[in-house]
Design a protein around this motif. Sequence first.
Motif, short mmCIF file in Angstrom:
data_model
loop_
_atom_site.label_atom_id
_atom_site.label_comp_id
_atom_site.label_asym_id
_atom_site.label_seq_id
_atom_site.Cartn_x
_atom_site.Cartn_y
_atom_site.Cartn_z
N HIS A 446 -9.93 18.49 -21.75
CA HIS A 446 -9.55 19.24 -22.95
C HIS A 446 -10.65 20.21 -23.37
O HIS A 446 -11.75 20.20 -22.84
N ASP A 447 -10.31 21.06 -24.32
CA ASP A 447 -11.18 22.13 -24.81
C ASP A 447 -11.68 22.96 -23.64
O ASP A 447 -12.86 22.96 -23.29
N LEU A 448 -10.75 23.72 -23.08
CA LEU A 448 -10.98 24.41 -21.81
C LEU A 448 -10.90 25.91 -21.99
O LEU A 448 -10.08 26.42 -22.75
N GLY A 449 -11.72 26.62 -21.22
CA GLY A 449 -11.61 28.07 -21.23
C GLY A 449 -10.38 28.55 -20.51
O GLY A 449 -9.79 29.57 -20.87
N ALA A 450 -9.94 27.82 -19.47
CA ALA A 450 -8.76 28.19 -18.70
C ALA A 450 -7.84 26.97 -18.61
O ALA A 450 -7.44 26.43 -19.62
N GLY A 451 -7.49 26.55 -17.36
CA GLY A 451 -6.59 25.42 -17.19
C GLY A 451 -7.33 24.10 -17.08
O GLY A 451 -8.56 24.04 -17.06
N ALA A 452 -6.55 23.02 -16.97
CA ALA A 452 -7.15 21.69 -16.91
C ALA A 452 -7.42 21.26 -15.47
O ALA A 452 -8.55 20.94 -15.11
N VAL A 453 -6.38 21.26 -14.65
CA VAL A 453 -6.50 20.75 -13.27
C VAL A 453 -5.97 21.81 -12.32
O VAL A 453 -4.88 22.35 -12.51
N ARG A 454 -6.74 22.07 -11.28
CA ARG A 454 -6.32 23.00 -10.23
C ARG A 454 -6.37 22.27 -8.89
O ARG A 454 -7.36 21.60 -8.58
N ILE A 455 -5.30 22.42 -8.11
CA ILE A 455 -5.20 21.75 -6.82
C ILE A 455 -4.80 22.80 -5.79
O ILE A 455 -3.78 23.47 -5.95
N GLY A 456 -5.58 22.94 -4.73
CA GLY A 456 -5.21 23.85 -3.66
C GLY A 456 -5.83 25.22 -3.81
O GLY A 456 -6.60 25.49 -4.73
N GLU A 457 -5.46 26.11 -2.88
CA GLU A 457 -5.99 27.46 -2.81
C GLU A 457 -4.85 28.47 -2.92
O GLU A 457 -3.69 28.14 -2.69
N PRO A 458 -5.16 29.73 -3.21
CA PRO A 458 -4.10 30.73 -3.32
C PRO A 458 -3.44 31.08 -2.00
O PRO A 458 -2.34 31.64 -2.00
N SER A 459 -4.06 30.77 -0.87
CA SER A 459 -3.50 31.09 0.43
C SER A 459 -3.43 29.84 1.30
O SER A 459 -4.11 28.85 1.05
N SER A 460 -2.59 29.92 2.33
CA SER A 460 -2.42 28.76 3.20
C SER A 460 -3.66 28.54 4.06
O SER A 460 -4.38 29.50 4.39
N PRO A 461 -3.92 27.28 4.44
CA PRO A 461 -5.11 26.99 5.26
C PRO A 461 -4.97 27.59 6.65
O PRO A 461 -3.90 27.57 7.25
N SER A 462 -6.07 28.10 7.17
CA SER A 462 -6.09 28.62 8.53
C SER A 462 -6.57 27.57 9.52
O SER A 462 -6.42 27.74 10.72
N SER A 515 2.42 24.32 -12.77
CA SER A 515 2.80 25.38 -11.83
C SER A 515 2.68 24.83 -10.42
O SER A 515 1.63 24.34 -10.03
N VAL A 516 3.78 24.93 -9.65
CA VAL A 516 3.82 24.31 -8.33
C VAL A 516 4.21 25.35 -7.29
O VAL A 516 5.26 26.00 -7.41
N GLY A 517 3.40 25.49 -6.25
CA GLY A 517 3.69 26.45 -5.18
C GLY A 517 3.00 27.77 -5.45
O GLY A 517 2.79 28.14 -6.60
N TRP A 518 2.68 28.51 -4.43
CA TRP A 518 1.91 29.73 -4.65
C TRP A 518 2.25 30.77 -3.58
O TRP A 518 1.39 31.46 -3.05
N SER A 519 3.56 30.86 -3.27
CA SER A 519 4.00 31.91 -2.36
C SER A 519 5.15 32.65 -3.00
O SER A 519 5.91 32.09 -3.78
N TRP A 520 5.26 33.91 -2.67
CA TRP A 520 6.28 34.77 -3.25
C TRP A 520 7.27 35.13 -2.15
O TRP A 520 6.90 35.70 -1.12
N GLY A 521 8.55 34.78 -2.34
CA GLY A 521 9.56 35.09 -1.33
C GLY A 521 9.90 33.88 -0.49
O GLY A 521 9.60 32.74 -0.84
N TYR A 522 10.49 34.15 0.68
CA TYR A 522 11.09 33.09 1.48
C TYR A 522 10.30 32.72 2.73
O TYR A 522 10.78 31.96 3.56
N SER A 525 5.85 28.15 3.61
CA SER A 525 4.69 27.95 2.74
C SER A 525 4.04 26.60 3.03
O SER A 525 4.69 25.66 3.50
N SER A 526 2.76 26.51 2.75
CA SER A 526 2.04 25.24 2.89
C SER A 526 2.08 24.44 1.60
O SER A 526 1.29 23.51 1.43
N ALA A 527 2.97 24.78 0.68
CA ALA A 527 3.15 24.01 -0.54
C ALA A 527 4.53 23.35 -0.49
O ALA A 527 5.55 24.03 -0.69
N HIS A 528 4.58 22.08 -0.18
CA HIS A 528 5.86 21.40 -0.04
C HIS A 528 5.67 19.90 -0.25
O HIS A 528 4.56 19.37 -0.26
#
Length: 966
Positions: A446-462, A515-522, A525-528
Motif C-alpha cells: 500500500h501507499d504506492l507511487g504506481a501499482g502494487a504487484v507486477r508479474i512478467g515482462e512486456p514482451s514474450s521470453p526469447s 490486468s491480465v495479458g500483454w499482447s494486442w491482437g490475435y 501470446s506467452s500469457a495464458h
Amino acid sequence: MSNRRQLVRQTAAVLMAPGLIVDLLPRFAVPGLRAREVDAAADPNSPPSRVDRAQAKEQSMMRQMTRTLCVLPLLLATATATAQAETTLHVSPQGDDANAGTAADAALRTPAAAQQRLRELRDDDTPGPFTVVLHDGVYRLDDTLTFTVGDGGTADEPVTWRAAEGAEPVLSGGTRLPDTWQAPDEGNIWTLELDDVAAGHWYFHQLWIDGRRATRARYPNEGYLGTAGPLPHIENPREHRGDREASLGFRYREGDLQQWDHLDDVNIFLFHAWTASLHWIKELDTDANEVHFVNPNVWPVGWWDREDQRYYVENFLEALDAPGQWYLDRESGVLHYWPREDQDLTAAEVYAPRLRQLVRVEGDGEAGDPVEGLRFEGIAFQHADWAPEREQTADGQSVSFATAAVHVSAARHVTFERCEIAHVGEHGIWFAQGTQHSTLRQTRVHDLGAGAVRIGEPSSPSHDWQAVEYNVVDNCFLHNGGNVFPAGCGILLQRASHNEITHNEISDFYYTGISVGWSWGYAESSAHHNIVRYNHVHHLGWGVLSDMGGIYTLGDSPGTQITHNIFHHIRSYSYGGWGLYTDEGSTGIVMSHNLVYNTQTGGFHQHYGRDNVISNNILAFSATHQLQRTRVEDHNSFTFENNIVLFDNANLLRLNWADDNFTMRDNVYWDTSGEPLDFNGHSFEQWQARGHDEGSAVADPRFARPDFSDREQRPLSPEDFELRDDSPALERGFEPLELDRVGLYGDKDWVSLPETIDRPRMTFETTARVREHIDDFEDYAVGDRPAGASAIGVTGGAEIAVTDAIAATGTQSLRFADAPDLPHRWHPHLFYTLDLRRGEAVSRFDLRRGDEAELSIEWRDRASPYRTGPRLTIAPDGALRASGGDVLLHLPADQWVNFELTARLGTDSDGTYDLSVTLPGESPHRFKDVPFQSDDFRRFQWFGISSMATDTREFFLDNLEIRLAR
C-alpha cells in the motif's frame, strides 16, 4: 551445500521413501523362505538350477540388506538430526556487526552484515537450514539489499529471513530526518536544512510524516489545469501518432505557467485517456504561451482532448500553499513544509527516501543458475523513491516503464509471506523475467507511487529461462496506489502464464484492478492459463483515468479463467469504467461466477476478441449502459449465457450489436425502472426472432434484497445479490455465487483490515433521462460554448461559439464557422444528447445562414449503427431538402428562418415527421408526413447540426428548443 550434507540427505531420502522398508523386510526375513529354497538347502549335492542360482543371488542380497537394515536406525537418526539442524543468525538495530550473530544477545546490526556472515558460514560447509531473525526496529539500508545465487537454498530447504517473535522489523530505504526544524517568524511554512542535498549528494521526490505521505507542492491543489491546444505546428494531433515532436509540449492558457525559480526541477503531469505522463520542462515561452518538454510522452498532445487536456504542475515553492504540502530546494538544501493541524514537527517521525529499490533477488538466468529457496516472513519493506531519467518517456499503460521497490528475477521458489511493502514511489513488488514457482502471500502492499504487484515482462521470453510462470499471489491486501503515476494497477500480469491470483482484496487505485495479458491482437501470446479467482476488487478509477476495468484482459489467452470474484465501484473520468473488460484481441478467456455492480459504463465490455465465454455472472447497476460491444468482426465475439443483468436506467446495450457474430442465451434481464427493454432498437421478441437470447427472460431475478430503489440511502453489498429459491435464473441453470469465499482469509485481525480504510463516498455520473434542451444563448460570455452541448472538429480555424454580433432575439446567438482543409467534411458540428422514447417530440430553432453556407440537421438514436429520423440539408444555394429528397424550399441568405419539427416516438411512431418552415414576412410552409431517413427510428437521443462546407463559411443558431410537445 557441502558434499557430506548432500550425501546424508540423499541417503535418508532413499531409505525413507514411502513403502521401501515395508517392501524389503518380508522379502529378506529368514522365516519367509519358500519351500523350494528349504529343500535345496537340505541337499548340498543337488545341481544348481536357474532357479537355484537366482535363489542364491537373492540370499546374498538378503545378507547385504540385513547388514544395511542393522545400521538403518543410525542412518535415519543421522539424517533426521541433520534435517532438523538449523543455523540461525540474529540481527538487531542495537547489535554490532562485529558480533557472531548466533544469539539474540550477540546480534549483528545490519542485514548486509548478516548476509555476508551467512555466505561465510555456507562456504565453511556449516549445516543448514539457515535462518536470519530480524528483531524489532527500523533497519536503514545504505544500498539495495541484493540476493544472488549463493544466498538461496532449495525449494525444500529455503534460506529464511523472518521477524523475531512479536517483532515488526522494517527494512527502510529512507533516512529519518532530524528534528531541527525552524519555525517560521510569520506564516505557516517550517524549514529544515539538509547538508547532503545542498552538497549535491541527495535529492528526493517523496516525504512521509508519521507514516503519512505528504503532498509535493502542487498547482492547482485540487482538480486540473487545461491545455490551450497542441504546439502551433501540430495542426491535427491524430495525424502525428509516433511523431516525437507532437508530444514535446503544448500551448497553455495565459497565466497558468510562469518562470518559476528552479524551473528545471518543476514537473508537469499530463493526463491522457488511460495514463498520465511525467515531464520535465525544457523551455517556457511566455510570449507565445508555449511549454516545451525535455522528455516526450507516448501519445501526441491533443490526441484525446484537442483543448483542455488535463494537467497539473508540481514542485515549486510558490505552489506550497496548503497544509500537508512540501518543497525541497535542490540548490540550498532547504526542505519546506506546511504542517497539518494535528502534526508536531519537533516530535514527528519524518522519512525521506534515498533508494529507488529496497531488495533485489537476482539469479544468473543466462547461466542457468537461478536463486532458489528464499523466504521472507513478517518483514516490512518501506521508503523507496521514484527516479526515471529526465530524458526517459515516463508514460505508458499500467506504468510499465517503472520498476519496483522489491524486484525478483531469475529466481525460483521465492516466497514473501506476512510481509508489508509500503511508502514507495513506483510498483511495490515485481516478479520479473525468469521468476517461477514463487509466492506473495498474506502481504499488505500500500501507499504506492504506481501499482502494487507486477508479474512478467512486456514482451514474450526469447529463452526458456526468461519465462515467468507458476507464481502465486494469494490472500494479499493491495490498496492505495497510483499516488505518483496514476495508471498503476492492483496487479499487472503481463507476458506470464500458469499464475494464480487468489483471495486478494484490491482497492483504491486510479486505474484497473487486475490486468491480465500483454499482447494486442490475435498473435500467439506467452500469457495464458492464468487463474484469477475469489478476489474482491473495488473502488477503482475515482474519476481520474478512463478505459479501465475491474478485470482487464489483452490478447490470445487460452486457459485463462476469471471466476468467483467481486468487482464494484469502478468510476472512470470519461469513457470506460467497466467491470469485466476483454480488450484488444482477448481470446479464449472464461469469465464466470463473478458479481459486478456499481460501475460507470457497463458490467461487461468487449472491445474486440474471439470466443470468450461470459457465463453465470451477476451484472448490476451500471450508471450508463450495461453491456458494450465495440468492434464488429467476422467471427464469434463471445458467448454470453446464464447471466443476470439488473439495472434501472433503460440502457441495456451500447455500440455495435448490428451483426449476429455473438451468442447470447439463457440470461435474465430486469430493468427496475419499468421501462420496456431495448435490444439495440428491437423489442425482446424482435431480438429473439433474430436468433439471440434463446431461453432468456425479461423477469425479476428475485434477489435477497427485494427493493433496490433506496440504493442511495442504503448502499449495496454482496449479500444483497443472493438469490431466492424462486428465482427464474435458477430455473435456467444459474449457479448461486460463493460470495462468502471471496477475499481475504485467516485470523480476524487480518480479514477485517480493509474495514479500517476510511474513504469518501464514490458517486457516479448517471444517464439521467435528459428530456429537454432549451437555450437562447443569452447567459454566456462571448466566445463560450453552450452548456449541455458537445462540439467536435473545432480546429484549424473552425469555431462554434456564442457571439454578440447578431441575434434573432435578444443580443446573442451561436455562431458556426467552417474552414478549409479540415479532417472531415462534417467538421465542425455540435450535438446535444437526450433520451426521449415515447410521446411526441419537437425541436424548434431559428437559423441564419451566411452566403453559400452548407449544413445538415439530424435526429438520431443511440443504436449502433445509429438510426436517423428527421434529416434536413441546406445546400450552398439555399436549397432545403428532407432526407435527400426533392427541394422543399430555397432559403435566403443572411436572414433568420424559423424551423419546427415534430415526430411521434416509440410504439406510436408511424415513421414520419411534420416540418414547418417560416421565412421572413411569410406564413409557415408546412410539410406533413415527411419520411424518416431510417424507417425504424423510434427514440430521439441525439440532435446535431453540422457545417458541411469545405471553405470559410458561417451560419448562426438561436432560440433552440428540444423537448416533448406539451
